[in-house]
Design a protein around this motif. Structure first.
Motif, PDB file in Angstrom:
ATOM      1  N   ALA A   1       2.452   7.959   4.429  1.00 50.35           N
ATOM      2  CA  ALA A   1       3.412   6.864   4.553  1.00 50.35           C
ATOM      3  C   ALA A   1       3.323   6.034   3.284  1.00 50.35           C
ATOM      4  O   ALA A   1       2.230   5.769   2.778  1.00 50.35           O
ATOM      5  CB  ALA A   1       3.111   6.013   5.779  1.00 50.35           C
ATOM      6  N   VAL A   2       4.485   5.633   2.739  1.00 51.84           N
ATOM      7  CA  VAL A   2       4.522   4.898   1.477  1.00 51.84           C
ATOM      8  C   VAL A   2       5.295   3.605   1.672  1.00 51.84           C
ATOM      9  O   VAL A   2       6.332   3.578   2.346  1.00 51.84           O
ATOM     10  CB  VAL A   2       5.173   5.736   0.357  1.00 51.84           C
ATOM     11  N   SER A   3       4.773   2.538   1.082  1.00 43.56           N
ATOM     12  CA  SER A   3       5.452   1.246   1.099  1.00 43.56           C
ATOM     13  C   SER A   3       5.537   0.715  -0.326  1.00 43.56           C
ATOM     14  O   SER A   3       4.547   0.728  -1.062  1.00 43.56           O
ATOM     15  CB  SER A   3       4.697   0.249   1.981  1.00 43.56           C
ATOM     16  N   TYR A   4       6.734   0.228  -0.695  1.00 51.06           N
ATOM     17  CA  TYR A   4       6.917  -0.364  -2.019  1.00 51.06           C
ATOM     18  C   TYR A   4       7.292  -1.843  -1.939  1.00 51.06           C
ATOM     19  O   TYR A   4       7.743  -2.426  -2.924  1.00 51.06           O
ATOM     20  CB  TYR A   4       7.988   0.406  -2.801  1.00 51.06           C
ATOM     21  N   ASP A   5       7.116  -2.453  -0.755  1.00 49.50           N
ATOM     22  CA  ASP A   5       7.435  -3.873  -0.602  1.00 49.50           C
ATOM     23  C   ASP A   5       6.230  -4.667  -0.102  1.00 49.50           C
ATOM     24  O   ASP A   5       6.367  -5.633   0.633  1.00 49.50           O
ATOM     25  CB  ASP A   5       8.626  -4.060   0.334  1.00 49.50           C
ATOM     26  N   GLY A   6       5.034  -4.210  -0.500  1.00 52.41           N
ATOM     27  CA  GLY A   6       3.838  -4.942  -0.122  1.00 52.41           C
ATOM     28  C   GLY A   6       3.343  -4.671   1.278  1.00 52.41           C
ATOM     29  O   GLY A   6       2.537  -5.433   1.817  1.00 52.41           O
ATOM     30  N   GLY A   7       3.801  -3.584   1.904  1.00 56.99           N
ATOM     31  CA  GLY A   7       3.274  -3.186   3.197  1.00 56.99           C
ATOM     32  C   GLY A   7       4.128  -3.551   4.391  1.00 56.99           C
ATOM     33  O   GLY A   7       3.702  -3.356   5.538  1.00 56.99           O
ATOM     34  N   ASP A   8       5.344  -4.032   4.155  1.00 53.47           N
ATOM     35  CA  ASP A   8       6.217  -4.414   5.278  1.00 53.47           C
ATOM     36  C   ASP A   8       6.908  -3.190   5.877  1.00 53.47           C
ATOM     37  O   ASP A   8       6.795  -2.905   7.069  1.00 53.47           O
ATOM     38  CB  ASP A   8       7.244  -5.437   4.805  1.00 53.47           C
ATOM     39  N   ARG A   9       7.625  -2.450   5.034  1.00 59.99           N
ATOM     40  CA  ARG A   9       8.344  -1.255   5.492  1.00 59.99           C
ATOM     41  C   ARG A   9       7.683  -0.006   4.923  1.00 59.99           C
ATOM     42  O   ARG A   9       7.290   0.018   3.757  1.00 59.99           O
ATOM     43  CB  ARG A   9       9.812  -1.322   5.069  1.00 59.99           C
ATOM     44  N   TRP A  10       7.626   1.037   5.761  1.00 63.29           N
ATOM     45  CA  TRP A  10       6.941   2.269   5.382  1.00 63.29           C
ATOM     46  C   TRP A  10       7.840   3.480   5.618  1.00 63.29           C
ATOM     47  O   TRP A  10       8.524   3.563   6.637  1.00 63.29           O
ATOM     48  CB  TRP A  10       5.652   2.427   6.188  1.00 63.29           C
ATOM     49  N   THR A  11       7.813   4.409   4.681  1.00 61.54           N
ATOM     50  CA  THR A  11       8.493   5.690   4.835  1.00 61.54           C
ATOM     51  C   THR A  11       7.456   6.736   5.202  1.00 61.54           C
ATOM     52  O   THR A  11       6.537   7.019   4.416  1.00 61.54           O
ATOM     53  CB  THR A  11       9.208   6.104   3.536  1.00 61.54           C
ATOM     54  N   ILE A  12       7.580   7.287   6.403  1.00 57.81           N
ATOM     55  CA  ILE A  12       6.585   8.237   6.917  1.00 57.81           C
ATOM     56  C   ILE A  12       7.080   9.664   6.715  1.00 57.81           C
ATOM     57  O   ILE A  12       8.250   9.970   6.966  1.00 57.81           O
ATOM     58  CB  ILE A  12       6.310   7.971   8.415  1.00 57.81           C
ATOM     59  N   GLU A  13       6.189  10.525   6.243  1.00 60.10           N
ATOM     60  CA  GLU A  13       6.540  11.925   6.000  1.00 60.10           C
ATOM     61  C   GLU A  13       5.515  12.854   6.648  1.00 60.10           C
ATOM     62  O   GLU A  13       4.311  12.680   6.479  1.00 60.10           O
ATOM     63  CB  GLU A  13       6.599  12.205   4.499  1.00 60.10           C
ATOM     64  N   ASP A  14       6.025  13.821   7.395  1.00 58.46           N
ATOM     65  CA  ASP A  14       5.187  14.849   8.011  1.00 58.46           C
ATOM     66  C   ASP A  14       4.930  15.930   6.974  1.00 58.46           C
ATOM     67  O   ASP A  14       5.870  16.555   6.473  1.00 58.46           O
ATOM     68  CB  ASP A  14       5.918  15.417   9.233  1.00 58.46           C
ATOM     69  N   GLU A  15       3.661  16.164   6.632  1.00 60.20           N
ATOM     70  CA  GLU A  15       3.325  17.163   5.618  1.00 60.20           C
ATOM     71  C   GLU A  15       2.967  18.518   6.216  1.00 60.20           C
ATOM     72  O   GLU A  15       2.563  19.425   5.499  1.00 60.20           O
ATOM     73  CB  GLU A  15       2.160  16.655   4.758  1.00 60.20           C
ATOM     74  N   GLY A  16       3.075  18.664   7.524  1.00 58.02           N
ATOM     75  CA  GLY A  16       2.801  19.961   8.139  1.00 58.02           C
ATOM     76  C   GLY A  16       1.358  20.091   8.584  1.00 58.02           C
ATOM     77  O   GLY A  16       0.600  19.125   8.637  1.00 58.02           O
ATOM     78  N   ARG A  17       0.979  21.305   8.941  1.00 55.89           N
ATOM     79  CA  ARG A  17      -0.351  21.563   9.469  1.00 55.89           C
ATOM     80  C   ARG A  17      -1.437  21.122   8.499  1.00 55.89           C
ATOM     81  O   ARG A  17      -1.249  21.114   7.294  1.00 55.89           O
ATOM     82  CB  ARG A  17      -0.508  23.057   9.783  1.00 55.89           C
ATOM     83  N   SER A  18      -2.573  20.773   9.082  1.00 50.37           N
ATOM     84  CA  SER A  18      -3.680  20.258   8.284  1.00 50.37           C
ATOM     85  C   SER A  18      -4.042  21.206   7.146  1.00 50.37           C
ATOM     86  O   SER A  18      -4.149  22.424   7.344  1.00 50.37           O
ATOM     87  CB  SER A  18      -4.906  20.028   9.173  1.00 50.37           C
ATOM     88  N   ALA A  19      -4.226  20.639   5.959  1.00 52.90           N
ATOM     89  CA  ALA A  19      -4.544  21.428   4.776  1.00 52.90           C
ATOM     90  C   ALA A  19      -6.028  21.753   4.728  1.00 52.90           C
ATOM     91  O   ALA A  19      -6.854  21.112   5.378  1.00 52.90           O
ATOM     92  CB  ALA A  19      -4.130  20.665   3.526  1.00 52.90           C
ATOM     93  N   GLN A  20      -6.376  22.761   3.925  1.00 49.82           N
ATOM     94  CA  GLN A  20      -7.784  23.127   3.736  1.00 49.82           C
ATOM     95  C   GLN A  20      -8.460  22.255   2.699  1.00 49.82           C
ATOM     96  O   GLN A  20      -9.689  22.242   2.592  1.00 49.82           O
ATOM     97  CB  GLN A  20      -7.875  24.597   3.314  1.00 49.82           C
ATOM     98  N   GLY A  21      -7.668  21.539   1.937  1.00 51.58           N
ATOM     99  CA  GLY A  21      -8.219  20.659   0.920  1.00 51.58           C
ATOM    100  C   GLY A  21      -7.094  19.972   0.186  1.00 51.58           C
ATOM    101  O   GLY A  21      -5.921  20.363   0.282  1.00 51.58           O
ATOM    102  N   GLY A  22      -7.438  18.936  -0.558  1.00 52.83           N
ATOM    103  CA  GLY A  22      -6.427  18.224  -1.326  1.00 52.83           C
ATOM    104  C   GLY A  22      -6.908  16.841  -1.706  1.00 52.83           C
ATOM    105  O   GLY A  22      -7.943  16.369  -1.237  1.00 52.83           O
ATOM    106  N   TYR A  23      -6.148  16.177  -2.550  1.00 59.98           N
ATOM    107  CA  TYR A  23      -6.489  14.809  -2.953  1.00 59.98           C
ATOM    108  C   TYR A  23      -5.282  14.170  -3.616  1.00 59.98           C
ATOM    109  O   TYR A  23      -4.290  14.846  -3.949  1.00 59.98           O
ATOM    110  CB  TYR A  23      -7.698  14.780  -3.888  1.00 59.98           C
ATOM    111  N   TYR A  24      -5.372  12.860  -3.800  1.00 65.03           N
ATOM    112  CA  TYR A  24      -4.326  12.103  -4.490  1.00 65.03           C
ATOM    113  C   TYR A  24      -4.921  11.474  -5.739  1.00 65.03           C
ATOM    114  O   TYR A  24      -5.973  10.817  -5.679  1.00 65.03           O
ATOM    115  CB  TYR A  24      -3.749  11.017  -3.584  1.00 65.03           C
ATOM    116  N   ASP A  25      -4.261  11.663  -6.875  1.00 68.67           N
ATOM    117  CA  ASP A  25      -4.711  11.113  -8.149  1.00 68.67           C
ATOM    118  C   ASP A  25      -3.998   9.781  -8.380  1.00 68.67           C
ATOM    119  O   ASP A  25      -2.793   9.754  -8.662  1.00 68.67           O
ATOM    120  CB  ASP A  25      -4.401  12.101  -9.280  1.00 68.67           C
ATOM    121  N   THR A  26      -4.726   8.669  -8.259  1.00 68.78           N
ATOM    122  CA  THR A  26      -4.106   7.354  -8.381  1.00 68.78           C
ATOM    123  C   THR A  26      -3.679   7.037  -9.810  1.00 68.78           C
ATOM    124  O   THR A  26      -2.890   6.107 -10.020  1.00 68.78           O
ATOM    125  CB  THR A  26      -5.078   6.261  -7.894  1.00 68.78           C
ATOM    126  N   ARG A  27      -4.168   7.780 -10.778  1.00 69.07           N
ATOM    127  CA  ARG A  27      -3.785   7.533 -12.168  1.00 69.07           C
ATOM    128  C   ARG A  27      -2.466   8.199 -12.515  1.00 69.07           C
ATOM    129  O   ARG A  27      -1.624   7.628 -13.204  1.00 69.07           O
ATOM    130  CB  ARG A  27      -4.886   8.007 -13.119  1.00 69.07           C
TER     131      ARG A  27
END
Length: 374
Positions: free
Chosen positions: A330-356
């Protein structure tokens, strides 16, 4: 939209698993905890043809299998694959990789799972080691560290300055690349006299270089957050969080703090018959006031909260209400008020998010996928 980057990501390393991997361009580095490979006899060689039988006796012993667990550092590239650069016996491990990939720290813990507990002791002794590499894992130095002092987590600002977190809980700080460590006092409420291996619920290092720790304070009867700016002698009380368990904390360079919390006391303090589904929420702490920004449906359980390169908030979690447990963002670009939720499917075997870079990576089967969340 997901882009498939590889069809055979890290397929060559057995037993299969991507581990806690990182990608930069075409380069790959991964810290992987592995179980020993178990091989079974063909049917005609078994003492009972209808029962699986391992080729060696130790393979059927839980303690022996646990003793043969290892941690590996794997390195290579997406095209040519990866190779093992380091391997050490371990049932527990954590690592830190510098943003420029020049420095790695690795902490390992190993216990003899076939041994008897020492008289009067609740736990088996653990053998702890701390390693450092300055060439992407090609060579390693073992740093001075007491073998009987656990390390559960590493939180580094840069290659020279960082923290180690251990059971107790205990906290140490270095400012010379791990050559020397100074113990930092922890809040008395974080300790449990009945459990020498007590841990913080969460320890997070923000972009503002402040270490924040959350835990359930039994004296107060609620969760609390303490903060430790670099150079301070001991953590300071920040805010009481009430009847919430903290799953993650994200802080901006300006010290704005976002807290991912789930209503209800830590599971370890609640009788099983009282366990219920409790909603996850995102809260904001400005140094003076704690504000709830959003509460998600109780089926959505968040385990990570990130600040994106464009200063958005990214919620990472699972939908426990689905039959197979699907990944959700889920992503919010207004400081946490509204969120866009996305279903990514079945649980992954691994992964990460690069904040940079804003890159999100996901492994399913042997396939590696990439997409961007700015």
């Amino acid at each position: 939209m997901w882009e498939r980057v590889s069809n055979d990501f890290m397929k060559e390393d057995k037993p299969y698993g991507p581990g806690d991997f990182r990608i930069r361009g075409e380069q790959v580095l991964s810290m992987k905890l592995t179980n020993p490979e178990i091989i079974f006899k063909p049917r005609e060689e078994r003492s009972d043809p209808d029962r699986a039988e391992p080729t060696e006796a130790w393979m059927g012993d839980v303690g022996e299998r646990a003793n043969r667990r290892t941690v590996r550092i794997l390195a290579g590239d997406l095209e040519a694959g990866v190779e093992r650069r380091f391997e050490e016996p371990a049932q527990q491990a954590d690592w830190w990789l510098s943003p420029d990939w020049s420095t790695l720290y690795l902490a390992t813990g190993w216990s003899d799972r076939t041994a008897e507990k020492p008289p009067g002791q609740r736990y088996l002794p653990q053998f702890t080691q701390l390693f450092k590499s300055s060439d992407q894992g090609e060579t390693w130095d073992r740093l001075p560290w007491p073998e009987d002092q656990n390390i559960s987590a590493l939180r580094f600002i840069d290659a020279q300055r960082g923290y180690l977190v251990g059971w107790g809980p205990h906290l140490w700080r270095t400012e010379d690349g791990g050559e020397h460590w100074q113990e930092v006092p922890v809040p008395a409420g974080a300790r449990n006299p009945d459990n020498e291996r007590q841990r913080f619920d969460l320890v997070a290092l923000g972009r503002d270089n402040v270490l924040r720790m959350a835990f359930f304070d039994r004296h107060r009867g609620e969760s609390v957050m303490y903060s430790l700016p670099w150079g301070e002698d001991e953590p300071s009380f920040e805010v009481a969080l009430g009847d919430y368990g903290v799953n993650d904390i994200a802080a901006t360079e300006q010290g704005e703090v976002y807290i991912l919390a789930r209503k209800g006391r830590p599971i370890t303090l609640v009788p099983k018959e009282q366990l219920e589904e409790h909603p996850t929420s995102v809260r904001y702490w400005d140094g003076d006031q704690l504000t709830e920004l959003h509460e998600f449906d109780s089926d959505l359980v968040g385990y990570a909260l990130y600040i994106t390169p464009d200063e958005g908030l990214l919620f990472d979690g699972v939908n426990q209400g689905s039959l197979l447990g699907k990944n959700v963002t889920a992503v919010s670009y207004d400081g946490g008020d509204r969120w866009t939720i996305e279903d990514e499917g079945r649980s992954a075997q691994g992964g990460y998010y690069d904040t940079r870079t804003g890159e999100r990576w996901r492994v399913s089967g042997y396939s590696l996928y990439r997409r961007e969340i700015r």
